[in-house]
Design an enzyme around this catalytic site. Sequence first.
Site, PDB file in Angstrom:
ATOM      1  N   SER A   9     -26.441  -4.405 -11.176  1.00  0.00           N
ATOM      2  CA  SER A   9     -26.485  -5.413 -12.230  1.00  0.00           C
ATOM      3  C   SER A   9     -27.932  -5.597 -12.653  1.00  0.00           C
ATOM      4  O   SER A   9     -28.770  -6.036 -11.851  1.00  0.00           O
ATOM      5  CB  SER A   9     -25.939  -6.753 -11.711  1.00  0.00           C
ATOM      6  N   HIS A  34     -23.887  -2.396 -14.711  1.00  0.00           N
ATOM      7  CA  HIS A  34     -23.153  -3.652 -14.898  1.00  0.00           C
ATOM      8  C   HIS A  34     -24.015  -4.599 -15.729  1.00  0.00           C
ATOM      9  O   HIS A  34     -25.163  -4.881 -15.388  1.00  0.00           O
ATOM     10  CB  HIS A  34     -22.847  -4.254 -13.525  1.00  0.00           C
ATOM     11  N   ASP A  36     -24.338  -8.328 -17.322  1.00  0.00           N
ATOM     12  CA  ASP A  36     -23.854  -9.704 -17.201  1.00  0.00           C
ATOM     13  C   ASP A  36     -24.157 -10.495 -18.460  1.00  0.00           C
ATOM     14  O   ASP A  36     -25.317 -10.740 -18.788  1.00  0.00           O
ATOM     15  CB  ASP A  36     -24.515 -10.372 -15.992  1.00  0.00           C
ATOM     16  N   MET A  38     -23.720 -13.994 -20.468  1.00  0.00           N
ATOM     17  CA  MET A  38     -23.455 -15.421 -20.221  1.00  0.00           C
ATOM     18  C   MET A  38     -23.747 -16.242 -21.469  1.00  0.00           C
ATOM     19  O   MET A  38     -24.734 -15.982 -22.154  1.00  0.00           O
ATOM     20  CB  MET A  38     -24.338 -15.922 -19.083  1.00  0.00           C
ATOM     21  N   HIS A  67     -19.542  -7.441 -18.320  1.00  0.00           N
ATOM     22  CA  HIS A  67     -18.887  -8.606 -17.714  1.00  0.00           C
ATOM     23  C   HIS A  67     -19.136  -9.821 -18.609  1.00  0.00           C
ATOM     24  O   HIS A  67     -20.238 -10.378 -18.613  1.00  0.00           O
ATOM     25  CB  HIS A  67     -19.474  -8.790 -16.301  1.00  0.00           C
ATOM     26  N   MET A  69     -19.001 -13.399 -19.328  1.00  0.00           N
ATOM     27  CA  MET A  69     -18.826 -14.767 -18.802  1.00  0.00           C
ATOM     28  C   MET A  69     -18.937 -15.711 -19.993  1.00  0.00           C
ATOM     29  O   MET A  69     -19.922 -16.443 -20.159  1.00  0.00           O
ATOM     30  CB  MET A  69     -19.890 -15.043 -17.732  1.00  0.00           C
ATOM     31  N   MET A 140     -14.674 -12.161  -8.229  1.00  0.00           N
ATOM     32  CA  MET A 140     -16.005 -12.756  -8.037  1.00  0.00           C
ATOM     33  C   MET A 140     -16.159 -13.228  -6.602  1.00  0.00           C
ATOM     34  O   MET A 140     -15.323 -13.978  -6.093  1.00  0.00           O
ATOM     35  CB  MET A 140     -16.217 -13.951  -8.979  1.00  0.00           C
ATOM     36  N   GLY A 145     -22.903 -17.073 -12.809  1.00  0.00           N
ATOM     37  CA  GLY A 145     -23.982 -17.783 -13.495  1.00  0.00           C
ATOM     38  C   GLY A 145     -25.357 -17.310 -13.067  1.00  0.00           C
ATOM     39  O   GLY A 145     -26.269 -17.261 -13.874  1.00  0.00           O
ATOM     40  N   PHE A 146     -25.481 -16.950 -11.816  1.00  0.00           N
ATOM     41  CA  PHE A 146     -26.805 -16.578 -11.304  1.00  0.00           C
ATOM     42  C   PHE A 146     -26.703 -15.441 -10.298  1.00  0.00           C
ATOM     43  O   PHE A 146     -25.722 -15.349  -9.559  1.00  0.00           O
ATOM     44  CB  PHE A 146     -27.473 -17.790 -10.627  1.00  0.00           C
ATOM     45  N   GLY A 147     -27.719 -14.605 -10.293  1.00  0.00           N
ATOM     46  CA  GLY A 147     -27.832 -13.597  -9.251  1.00  0.00           C
ATOM     47  C   GLY A 147     -28.381 -14.240  -7.989  1.00  0.00           C
ATOM     48  O   GLY A 147     -28.789 -15.404  -7.999  1.00  0.00           O
ATOM     49  N   GLY A 148     -28.374 -13.493  -6.910  1.00  0.00           N
ATOM     50  CA  GLY A 148     -29.031 -13.931  -5.681  1.00  0.00           C
ATOM     51  C   GLY A 148     -28.310 -14.993  -4.872  1.00  0.00           C
ATOM     52  O   GLY A 148     -28.909 -15.624  -3.999  1.00  0.00           O
ATOM     53  N   ASP A 174     -18.097  -8.712  -7.097  1.00  0.00           N
ATOM     54  CA  ASP A 174     -19.368  -9.037  -7.744  1.00  0.00           C
ATOM     55  C   ASP A 174     -19.930 -10.327  -7.164  1.00  0.00           C
ATOM     56  O   ASP A 174     -19.308 -11.390  -7.269  1.00  0.00           O
ATOM     57  CB  ASP A 174     -19.106  -9.184  -9.254  1.00  0.00           C
ATOM     58  N   GLY A 175     -21.126 -10.217  -6.578  1.00  0.00           N
ATOM     59  CA  GLY A 175     -21.819 -11.401  -6.070  1.00  0.00           C
ATOM     60  C   GLY A 175     -22.160 -11.264  -4.597  1.00  0.00           C
ATOM     61  O   GLY A 175     -21.278 -11.151  -3.759  1.00  0.00           O
ATOM     62  N   GLY A 176     -23.458 -11.216  -4.317  1.00  0.00           N
ATOM     63  CA  GLY A 176     -23.905 -11.189  -2.925  1.00  0.00           C
ATOM     64  C   GLY A 176     -23.577  -9.901  -2.183  1.00  0.00           C
ATOM     65  O   GLY A 176     -23.509  -9.888  -0.953  1.00  0.00           O
ATOM     66  N   GLY A 196     -26.834  -6.701  -7.579  1.00  0.00           N
ATOM     67  CA  GLY A 196     -28.065  -6.955  -8.311  1.00  0.00           C
ATOM     68  C   GLY A 196     -29.244  -7.055  -7.374  1.00  0.00           C
ATOM     69  O   GLY A 196     -29.987  -6.091  -7.139  1.00  0.00           O
TER      70      GLY A 196
HETATM   71  C1  DX5 Z   1     -23.155 -13.454 -11.332  1.00  0.00           C
HETATM   72  C2  DX5 Z   1     -23.090 -12.076 -11.944  1.00  0.00           C
HETATM   73  C3  DX5 Z   1     -23.397 -10.988 -10.995  1.00  0.00           C
HETATM   74  C4  DX5 Z   1     -24.787 -11.031 -10.415  1.00  0.00           C
HETATM   75  C5  DX5 Z   1     -24.764 -10.343  -9.092  1.00  0.00           C
HETATM   76  O1  DX5 Z   1     -22.912 -14.385 -12.308  1.00  0.00           O
HETATM   77  O2  DX5 Z   1     -21.784 -11.835 -12.453  1.00  0.00           O
HETATM   78  O3  DX5 Z   1     -23.138  -9.705 -11.556  1.00  0.00           O
HETATM   79  O4  DX5 Z   1     -25.741 -10.439 -11.227  1.00  0.00           O
HETATM   80  O5  DX5 Z   1     -26.011 -10.486  -8.535  1.00  0.00           O
HETATM   81  P1  DX5 Z   1     -26.276 -10.473  -6.967  1.00  0.00           P
HETATM   82  O6  DX5 Z   1     -25.936  -9.074  -6.511  1.00  0.00           O
HETATM   83  O7  DX5 Z   1     -27.712 -10.788  -6.896  1.00  0.00           O
HETATM   84  O8  DX5 Z   1     -25.380 -11.494  -6.352  1.00  0.00           O
HETATM   85 ZN    ZN Z   2     -21.283  -9.683 -13.099  1.00  0.00          ZN
END
Ligand code: DX5
Ligand code: ZN
Length: 224
Positions: A9, A34, A36, A38, A67, A69, A140, A145-148, A174-176, A196
């Site tokens: 991502s 990927h 994202d 938003m 993706h 959102m 999900m 909304g946010f990475g990390g 997707d996520g973490g 990501g």
């Molecule tokens: C979250 C996004 C994810 C995000 C994943 O809203 O949909 O794609 O970028 O990032 P990491 O891998 O850092 O959780």
């Molecule tokens: Zn995503």
Amino acid sequence: MPKVEIMPSILAADIGNLEQAVRQCEIAGADQIHLDVMDGVFVPNISMGPAVCEMVNRVTDLPINTHLMLLRPQNYIEAFAKAGSDTILIHIEATCDVLHTLRTIRDFGCGAGLTINPPTPVESIFKTLESGRVDEVLVMSVNPGFGGQSYIEEAETKVAEVRRRYPGIMISIDGGIDLETVKPAAAHGANLFVAGTSLFKAPDMKEAITQMRTNAEEQYGKKL
Ligand code: DX5
Ligand code: ZN
């Protein structure tokens, strides 16, 4: 076993060097990019639009996994399809006619994806899946909304339920996702992995992608 693929991502990339980040993913052996998207309404953050999708399409031949959102994804399908998306994913929680929007995505020649958020029960997507209009189910493993953010392991039960019903469908998570969380996710039947932070923070992205793919392939389906 459906093909295991790793999708970085670029939300986690340096925004000042997005082109370079896309090239870096390609050189590192990514299977798809990927993206994202938003809107600041469906999720409390604003990210990238069709112009970024166009840039990715120009820079790489890798498939683009978009993706959305967005509260009203139906208004943006054409823009993201024309900008070069290969798969477009909408949310079951969006304010739209989901079946109709999925059909529109396919009418534009893209794969159609359906995404489900952590608080939403998995049963809510079954009827839509029965329509046969879904190519990829994105589960999900964080609130979008946010990475990390940290991986929510309850996502695994959803992945397994979808996998038992649809052995051949693409299931992304997707996520973490990192070199550890990819293992239980794959064991429960996910075959596409969005990552990501873990990939962009890795000392060597190529090594990280290769290891992530190996870990997923080794664990795939073990908890089914
Ligand atoms: C979250 C996004 C994810 C995000 C994943 O809203 O949909 O794609 O970028 O990032 P990491 O891998 O850092 O959780
Ligand atoms: Zn995503």
